[in-house]
Write a protein that holds these residues in place. Structure first.
Motif, PDB file in Angstrom:
ATOM      1  N   LEU A  31      -1.567  -1.660   5.014  1.00  0.00           N
ATOM      2  CA  LEU A  31      -0.375  -1.845   4.172  1.00  0.00           C
ATOM      3  C   LEU A  31       0.124  -0.507   3.637  1.00  0.00           C
ATOM      4  N   LYS A  32      -0.813   0.314   3.169  1.00  0.00           N
ATOM      5  CA  LYS A  32      -0.420   1.613   2.594  1.00  0.00           C
ATOM      6  C   LYS A  32       0.292   2.482   3.634  1.00  0.00           C
ATOM      7  N   LYS A  33      -0.207   2.425   4.861  1.00  0.00           N
ATOM      8  CA  LYS A  33       0.405   3.212   5.933  1.00  0.00           C
ATOM      9  C   LYS A  33       1.829   2.710   6.209  1.00  0.00           C
ATOM     10  N   ILE A  34       1.983   1.406   6.256  1.00  0.00           N
ATOM     11  CA  ILE A  34       3.302   0.826   6.517  1.00  0.00           C
ATOM     12  C   ILE A  34       4.292   1.245   5.426  1.00  0.00           C
ATOM     13  N   ILE A  35       3.834   1.172   4.181  1.00  0.00           N
ATOM     14  CA  ILE A  35       4.710   1.537   3.066  1.00  0.00           C
ATOM     15  C   ILE A  35       5.031   3.034   3.107  1.00  0.00           C
ATOM     16  N   ALA A  36       3.999   3.861   3.352  1.00  0.00           N
ATOM     17  CA  ALA A  36       4.191   5.314   3.348  1.00  0.00           C
ATOM     18  C   ALA A  36       5.140   5.751   4.459  1.00  0.00           C
ATOM     19  N   GLU A  37       5.034   5.086   5.606  1.00  0.00           N
ATOM     20  CA  GLU A  37       5.843   5.508   6.765  1.00  0.00           C
ATOM     21  C   GLU A  37       7.115   4.696   6.908  1.00  0.00           C
ATOM     22  N   GLU A 142      -6.108  -9.308  -9.262  1.00  0.00           N
ATOM     23  CA  GLU A 142      -6.532  -7.939  -8.953  1.00  0.00           C
ATOM     24  C   GLU A 142      -5.451  -7.197  -8.168  1.00  0.00           C
ATOM     25  N   ALA A 143      -4.885  -7.879  -7.174  1.00  0.00           N
ATOM     26  CA  ALA A 143      -3.871  -7.235  -6.321  1.00  0.00           C
ATOM     27  C   ALA A 143      -2.617  -6.908  -7.126  1.00  0.00           C
ATOM     28  N   ARG A 144      -2.242  -7.826  -8.034  1.00  0.00           N
ATOM     29  CA  ARG A 144      -1.061  -7.580  -8.872  1.00  0.00           C
ATOM     30  C   ARG A 144      -1.287  -6.376  -9.785  1.00  0.00           C
ATOM     31  N   ALA A 145      -2.471  -6.333 -10.389  1.00  0.00           N
ATOM     32  CA  ALA A 145      -2.779  -5.238 -11.316  1.00  0.00           C
ATOM     33  C   ALA A 145      -2.784  -3.894 -10.597  1.00  0.00           C
ATOM     34  N   ALA A 146      -3.098  -3.913  -9.292  1.00  0.00           N
ATOM     35  CA  ALA A 146      -3.165  -2.661  -8.533  1.00  0.00           C
ATOM     36  C   ALA A 146      -1.816  -2.309  -7.900  1.00  0.00           C
ATOM     37  N   LEU A 154       3.660  -0.747  -4.336  1.00  0.00           N
ATOM     38  CA  LEU A 154       3.221   0.645  -4.152  1.00  0.00           C
ATOM     39  C   LEU A 154       4.388   1.624  -4.290  1.00  0.00           C
ATOM     40  N   GLY A 155       5.300   1.299  -5.209  1.00  0.00           N
ATOM     41  CA  GLY A 155       6.414   2.203  -5.493  1.00  0.00           C
ATOM     42  C   GLY A 155       7.548   2.173  -4.484  1.00  0.00           C
ATOM     43  N   SER A 156       7.488   1.236  -3.522  1.00  0.00           N
ATOM     44  CA  SER A 156       8.549   1.161  -2.508  1.00  0.00           C
ATOM     45  C   SER A 156       9.674   0.234  -2.975  1.00  0.00           C
ATOM     46  N   ASP A 157      10.629  -0.009  -2.105  1.00  0.00           N
ATOM     47  CA  ASP A 157      11.703  -0.964  -2.429  1.00  0.00           C
ATOM     48  C   ASP A 157      11.315  -2.396  -2.069  1.00  0.00           C
ATOM     49  N   PHE A 158      10.133  -2.557  -1.524  1.00  0.00           N
ATOM     50  CA  PHE A 158       9.724  -3.873  -1.036  1.00  0.00           C
ATOM     51  C   PHE A 158       9.005  -4.666  -2.136  1.00  0.00           C
ATOM     52  N   SER A 159       9.512  -5.872  -2.413  1.00  0.00           N
ATOM     53  CA  SER A 159       8.898  -6.733  -3.422  1.00  0.00           C
ATOM     54  C   SER A 159       8.470  -8.048  -2.794  1.00  0.00           C
ATOM     55  N   PHE A 160       7.302  -8.489  -3.182  1.00  0.00           N
ATOM     56  CA  PHE A 160       6.786  -9.766  -2.665  1.00  0.00           C
ATOM     57  C   PHE A 160       5.752 -10.272  -3.655  1.00  0.00           C
ATOM     58  N   ASP A 161       5.858 -11.552  -3.994  1.00  0.00           N
ATOM     59  CA  ASP A 161       4.788 -12.099  -4.820  1.00  0.00           C
ATOM     60  C   ASP A 161       4.179 -13.322  -4.158  1.00  0.00           C
ATOM     61  N   LEU A 162       2.926 -13.524  -4.465  1.00  0.00           N
ATOM     62  CA  LEU A 162       2.132 -14.536  -3.777  1.00  0.00           C
ATOM     63  C   LEU A 162       1.405 -15.379  -4.813  1.00  0.00           C
TER      64      LEU A 162
END
Lengths: 439, 158
Positions: A31-37, A142-146, A154-162
């Motif tokens: 996920l981090k790679k996808i967001i970073a790139e 945990e995932a929300r808090a992180a 992760l600071g991107s324009d992408f928002s999703f909640d589960l």
């Protein structure tokens, strides 16, 4: 042995399910790679297609293809749903994935949401595993808090909640449109298809539903590449798969193996036959898949194509092993009761037909069978199959057809002699309380 | 009708869904109400429906469709045993028979002191743990030998 853990990699029972443990295993790297790139969504879908990952819930539909059906440019809400309503007799893999590796499902869903442009998702968890539902809620927190879920991931324009949604005792909600009805707060009665969920799903919006294990496979595919995943399996049957083994083996439990592994090896991994008894038949893909006699099964490899060639289905990978102490009429009677009990009642052929199937098998088992009962059973199944909204009617019919086809002599014996071919004390001994060494 | 605590828990569930889809929380709300009251009387179901702004009949449909909701009173401890085929091959039926004998009741009956209700369950998705039973819907007990059943009943009887 071809044990290969991708989904259940580096797990240590109950101790390592938390976010920090998942991160230490390389979790959320994809996920981090996808967001970073800022990976283009189409590239993600292409990677999943390259993996030939097929839906792990039972139907085996190619996941990448399913994702490509979502109208990415559709204006307005789009939803993602995870089907963790695992209630097909014999299946208990999703429970272990959620119990030991919940973040793999969360990461898989976030990546899927990114690829398809979904803003919100739900994980529908079988009500009977309520402790797992509670744990999943903790993992989500945990995932929300992180910053991995919610606004601007992760600071991107992408928002999703589960969010987690629990069932409360209805097998039919494992059917994807019944599951959507259930999330909407209704009875879980399946919808007509078409329209398919990709165009008219949750709250009438485009929705994609995948199984828990399917989502849990996604982080590996994006991290290590679709081709790597594919190569763990065999052509057209990509990757590893969890098999839930229950019944007459020494070590019932979940085993993750490469697709294409011989059944005989899987049986050996599960400790072989209990008490050294002889294998009689195997239900290879959950209770609705046709039963396969021992000699045919021993020649099968565990993948979609081989099991299909043997006249059955890999389904959810739930392998129910029955030895020579099993009365096949009694076994079928119990399964037929299940489908009768769980039919949602919406379609007449299923609602009435599952009752007929159960009552006829019941009377054969109890010494009241009539000479033409086997023809009657076949006639009822053909009058159910293909005439209902969802697949539950077919699921109820396939066991009946296959048990009668492969073990017809046992049914005939019951009808003629009013008793089981397998003596009662042998059955009782074979089905007594067994606790294997794995617990 | 429902306690403030239950209503607070229901509010958390409602917040999971779009603001115009409160009905989505009905399954969780009925579960929370059942945990508070022990079972779902018609007036409890009506209270849930009214709290979620949905027709009472729609909430009743849900309560009667899903089999973990109890529409009649049950004992303090509801024990549901899976007897489906995979469990039956590893002693599910034997475990159920043992429970019946120990408690002196059949399926769908409650002991005269109101302590225990016994139910026959369908697949709980834990076939590798057979024999499996659920205590009050939410606690799963795995590999239930007769010794472990004795222990469980003794603990619950306290």
């Amino acid at each position: 042995m071809s044990a290969r853990n991708l989904i259940l990699a580096d797990l240590d029972g109950d101790r390592t399910w938390r976010l920090q443990d998942y991160l230490a295993r390389g979790g959320y790297a994809a996920l981090k790679k996808i967001i970073a790139e800022s990976t283009p969504p189409a590239d993600i879908i292409a990677e999943v297609k390259a993996s030939v990952l097929r839906g792990r819930g039972g139907a085996g539909f190619p996941t990448g293809l399913k994702w490509s059906f979502m109208p990415r440019s559709f204006p307005g809400a789009k939803y993602l749903a995870c089907n963790s309503d695992e209630g097909e007799p014999g299946t208990f893999k999703d429970r272990d994935i959620l119990r030991y590796n919940p973040h793999s499902v969360i990461e898989g869903m976030i990546i899927a949401a990114y690829a398809m442009g979904c803003e919100r998702g739900y994980n529908y968890i079988h009500g009977e595993i309520f402790e797992i539902y509670d744990r999943f809620e903790e993992a989500l927190a945990e995932a929300r808090a992180a910053g991995l879920l919610g606004d601007k991931i992760l600071g991107s324009d992408f928002s999703f909640d589960l969010f987690a949604h629990h069932g409360y005792g209805a097998y039919i909600c494992g059917e994807e449109t019944a599951l959507l009805e259930s999330i909407e707060g209704k009875k879980g009665q399946p919808r007509f298809k078409p329209p398919f969920p990709a165009s008219y799903g949750l709250y009438g919006k485009p929705t994609t539903i995948n199984n828990t294990e399917t989502f849990a496979s996604v982080p590996f595919i994006l991290r290590d590449g679709g081709e790597t995943f594919l190569n763990y399996g065999k052509p057209n049957n990509g990757g590893t798969k969890l098999f839930s083994i229950s019944g007459h083996v020494n070590r019932p439990g979940n085993y993750e193996i490469e697709l294409g592994t011989p059944f005989s090896e899987l049986l050996e991994m599960a400790g072989g036959m209990r008490g050294g008894r002889k294998l009689k038949g195997v239900i290879p893909g959950g209770s609705s898949s046709p039963v396969v006699p021992a000699d045919i099964m021993m020649d099968c490899t565990m993948d979609y194509d081989s099991i299909s060639k043997a006249g059955s289905m890999l389904g959810s990978g739930a392998v129910i092993v029955m030895d020579e102490t099993t009365c096949m009429v009694r076994a079928l009677e119990r399964l037929s009761y299940f489908y009768f009990e769980e039919s949602c009642g919406q379609c007449t052929p299923c609602r009435e037909g599952t009752g007929w199937l159960y009552r006829v098998v019941h009377r054969i088992e109890h010494g009241l069978g009539r000479p033409d009962d086997l023809d009657l059973l076949n006639s009822v199944t053909t009058n159910i199959m293909g005439r209902t909204i969802c697949a539950l009617g077919d699921a109820a019919s396939m066991p009946v057809q296959s048990f009668v086809k492969h073990f017809g002599d046992e049914f005939a014996y019951h009808i003629e002699h009013k008793t089981c071919l397998v003596p009662d004390d042998v059955q009782r001994e074979g089905s007594k309380i067994y606790v294997g060494p794995s617990c | 009708m429902l306690s403030q605590e239950s209503l607070k828990l229901i509010d958390v569930e409602v917040a999971k869904y779009p603001s115009d889809q409160k009905q989505s929380a009905v399954m969780a709300a009925l579960r929370i109400a059942q945990q508070e009251k022990g079972w779902l009387a018609r007036e409890t179901i009506d209270a849930v429906a009214s709290y979620l702004d949905m027709p009472a009949i729609a909430a009743f449909e849900v309560a009667s469709f899903y089999n973990m909701y109890d529409l009649e009173p049950v004992g303090e401890h509801k024990i549901t045993v899976c007897t489906n085929l995979p469990c039956a091959l590893s002693g599910g039926v034997h475990a159920a028979d043992y429970l019946k004998q120990k408690l002196g009741i059949e399926f769908n009956e409650t002991t005269p002191d109101g302590k225990f209700t016994l139910k026959e369950g369908e697949c709980m998705g834990a076939c590798g743990d057979a024999p499996v039973l659920l205590h009050n819907n939410h606690k799963m007990c795995s590999w239930m030998t007769t010794e472990k059943i004795d222990q469980l009943l003794a603990d619950l009887a306290k």
